[in-house]
Design an enzyme around this catalytic site. Sequence first.
Site, short mmCIF file in Angstrom:
data_model
loop_
_atom_site.label_atom_id
_atom_site.label_comp_id
_atom_site.label_asym_id
_atom_site.label_seq_id
_atom_site.Cartn_x
_atom_site.Cartn_y
_atom_site.Cartn_z
N ARG A 91 118.78 63.60 9.77
CA ARG A 91 117.32 63.47 9.84
C ARG A 91 116.62 64.04 8.60
NH1 ARG A 91 114.96 61.43 14.20
NH2 ARG A 91 116.05 61.45 16.17
N ARG A 132 105.27 51.82 27.02
CA ARG A 132 105.38 53.22 27.42
C ARG A 132 103.99 53.86 27.43
NH1 ARG A 132 110.39 55.48 23.76
NH2 ARG A 132 111.97 54.02 24.48
N ARG A 143 103.75 59.09 14.92
CA ARG A 143 105.22 59.03 14.96
C ARG A 143 105.76 58.34 13.71
NH1 ARG A 143 106.48 56.17 19.84
NH2 ARG A 143 105.74 58.04 20.87
#
Length: 188
Positions: A91, A132, A143
Amino acid sequence: MAKNLILLGLPGAGKGTQADFIVKDYPVVHISTGDIFRTNLANNTELGQKAREFMDAGDLVPDEITNAMVADRLSQSDVEEAGFMLDGYPRNEAQAEFLDSYLSDNNQAVSATLYFEVSDSLLRQRLLGRGRADDTPEVIDNRLAVNKAANLPLVDYYQRAGVLHTIDGGRQLADVYRDVKEVLDNLD
């Protein structure tokens, strides 16, 4: 020779879908860091206990714990025989450097990094289409911004390493996978 793959891309880029196709056609073990965390937490391993302390506090799990979990998973016999496909790791550049060092110590290397590039507008459309409750336009934009900050240095890192393959992930699934297969079929 076993293939060692990394999948990169922003949320909604199609990494999971392409990973499902890849494991049907190639003998690699799909390793999701989410699955690694869930297994360590469910089995209450020492690493899982350490990770839980940070997660319960709402903090990110430090790289050294994440790296140790990934190294443990990569050392298992199924991965040693078949190779791996990492989804969700590394990441950040420090994790990428750890992975390279770990692989080098075990006479291995990353065979290819597949970066699924998709326009922001299409990513927003895909993420909003999931339905969602937490996928509001504001949350999605945040995000994407957070993930861009993490992903783009990795794209540069693997470009410099000579193993990056950028794939247009904004097309039909079959067209994207045709490009994936072309990359994988041409690996040594």
